[in-house]
Design an enzyme around this catalytic site. Structure first.
Site, PDB file in Angstrom:
ATOM      1  N   ARG A  52       0.821  -1.220   0.000  1.00  0.00           N
ATOM      2  CA  ARG A  52       0.000   0.000   0.000  1.00  0.00           C
ATOM      3  C   ARG A  52       0.853   1.267   0.000  1.00  0.00           C
ATOM      4  NH1 ARG A  52      -5.156  -1.207   4.049  1.00  0.00           N
ATOM      5  NH2 ARG A  52      -6.325  -2.488   2.561  1.00  0.00           N
ATOM      6  N   LYS A 221     -17.240 -13.175   5.617  1.00  0.00           N
ATOM      7  CA  LYS A 221     -17.978 -11.920   5.421  1.00  0.00           C
ATOM      8  C   LYS A 221     -19.084 -12.061   4.378  1.00  0.00           C
ATOM      9  CE  LYS A 221     -14.067  -9.004   6.740  1.00  0.00           C
ATOM     10  NZ  LYS A 221     -13.166  -7.890   6.363  1.00  0.00           N
ATOM     11  N   GLY A 388      -7.143  -7.117   0.642  1.00  0.00           N
ATOM     12  CA  GLY A 388      -7.423  -7.763   1.919  1.00  0.00           C
ATOM     13  C   GLY A 388      -6.697  -9.089   2.068  1.00  0.00           C
ATOM     14  N   GLY A 412     -12.526  -3.931   1.415  1.00  0.00           N
ATOM     15  CA  GLY A 412     -13.891  -3.487   1.683  1.00  0.00           C
ATOM     16  C   GLY A 412     -14.383  -2.466   0.682  1.00  0.00           C
TER      17      GLY A 412
END
Length: 430
Positions: A52, A221, A388, A412
């Site tokens: 990132r 999820k 993720g 997300g």
């Protein structure tokens, strides 16, 4: 809901950033430096995966090259400022490890760090910035006003700036002070290069995919991913579902899953409707046909491989997952079936591991699929990994970002975007 016209506007604004004259200007840059950390032998924290950080560097370098006085804000983790002191928070969630990476990437003379993001200490450091220099502020989530999108906190963050650049794709689905709050105060707002790239690539899965399009959804999820699965049942060639996610669909069909935890059983009807939708659109919908199981997911793990078929629900000759046993990974038959589908694809989107890949006994399926997708990339397929846990699994497989067309920097946010939801952080531009 979003539209292609809104994407075009975002793209134009990103181009405007490249032409922006910001020499000597204070520029506030929101990044997503929420990176994984590891502990050293003396308990010191360091960044274990800088993906990132590296993804944000093109925007950082662009602005520094233009002579901006660049102030960078980010969060890291989920600190609880109401439950711990600032000194305690800095030990566990401070951005010092990120600063160490930035110094390596940019040069120590080009970037500084201050252990606050608002107040006199931060004000003094900002005032001392020179053109072409950057300053990293401490974790914005050390203040409760960040996640509450408190107006006073947003004003404190904004008070020095006329230009705001948001390059934090991973938090565009958050209505936080440093995401949407400051954008309502600072007069000139731009998307960063990473945000524009992420939106362009993800929107392309619906607007311009090279067919066949294969979508592989795993992980848990269920609530977050049901909408994505349903959306792709309208446009993909094949949808493959694995990981913990698959057990909701399997149990909804009447397949015995033993002691495997099924998240949100109230979604069984929705799961059945999604499969019906796939059939109505002519989309192949594949669930695991076998599973690696064990008596538990802790301690010693003697495993077995069992088939997962409707027949096994009624025939004692075809055992499913027996009571007391749990599924931990897709089995070898499923791996082969999924690999065969992947080899046919021109575009692949993958989000979520196929099992508990962190444990050696249940890692084979996820790692094999990661390598299969990487192999498809080499053959010319467009491959997008949804961030993720999927990104972490890529590294666990010994692969890098170079083995795929794109690895999303926000799991997300990408899921929200792919469901067609307008993200709060995007709404400020569209």
């Amino acid at each position: 809901m979003y539209s292609p016209a809104k994407y075009e506007r975002l793209s134009h604004q990103a181009q405007a950033l490249k032409g922006l004259n910001c020499f000597g200007e204070l520029v506030l840059l929101r990044t997503d430096f929420n990176v994984p950390l590891s502990k050293g032998p003396k308990g010191e924290l360091s960044v274990s995966d800088a993906t990132r950080i590296d993804a944000a560097l093109p925007t950082v370098r662009l602005l520094l090259g233009k002579g901006a006085k660049l102030v960078i804000v980010s969060h890291l983790g989920r600190p609880e400022p109401n439950k711990a002191s600032l000194s305690a928070l800095r030990l566990t969630h401070g951005l010092n490890p990120v600063f160490s990476v930035l110094k390596e990437r940019l040069g120590a003379e080009n970037i500084g760090f201050v252990d606050s993001c608002v107040g006199p200490v931060a004000d003094t450091a900002i005032a001392q910035l020179q053109s072409g220099q950057a300053l990293l502020l401490e974790n914005v989530r050390f203040h409760v006003g960040e996640t509450q999108n408190d107006l006073d906190f947003a004003k404190q963050l904004s008070k020095h700036f006329r230009i705001f650049v948001n390059d934090a794709f991973g938090v565009l689905h958050r209505d936080d002070a440093s995401v949407t709050g400051v954008a309502k105060i600072i007069p000139n707002c731009f998307p960063g290069l990473l945000v524009a790239k992420e939106v362009h690539i993800l929107s392309g899965l619906f607007l311009r995919p090279r067919m066949p399009l294969v979508v592989l959804i795993g992980g848990a999820k269920v609530a977050d991913k049901m909408g994505v699965v349903g959306k792709f049942c309208e446009t993909a060639s094949k949808v493959l579902v694995g990981g913990k996610m698959a057990f909701t669909f399997l149990a909804a069909k009447g397949v015995l899953v033993g002691a495997t935890q099924v998240d949100e059983p109230h979604r069984f009807e929705e799961a059945r409707n999604i499969e019906k939708k796939a059939r109505s659109y002519g989309v192949d919908f594949l669930l695991p046909s076998d599973q690696v199981v064990a008596a538990n997911l802790e301690g010693p793990l003697p495993t077995a491989i069992v088939p997962l078929t409707l027949a096994c629900c009624t025939s004692p000759l075809e055992p499913c997952i027996r009571d007391g046993f749990v599924g931990g990974d897709i089995g070898p038959k499923t791996v082969k079936e999924f690999e065969d589908v992947i080899q046919t694809a021109c575009t692949i989107f993958w989000n979520g591991p196929l099992g508990a890949y962190e444990m050696p006994a249940f890692s084979f399926g996820t790692l094999a699929i990661a390598h299969a997708i990487a192999a498809a990339t080499k053959k010319g397929a467009t491959t997008i990994v949804g961030g993720g846990d999927s990104s972490a699994a890529v590294h666990e497989a010994g692969l890098t970002a170079a083995d795929f067309t794109h690895i999303c920097t926000g799991g997300g946010a990408s899921l929200e975007f792919l469901q067609g939801n307008m993200l709060p952080g995007l709404a400020v531009w569209t």
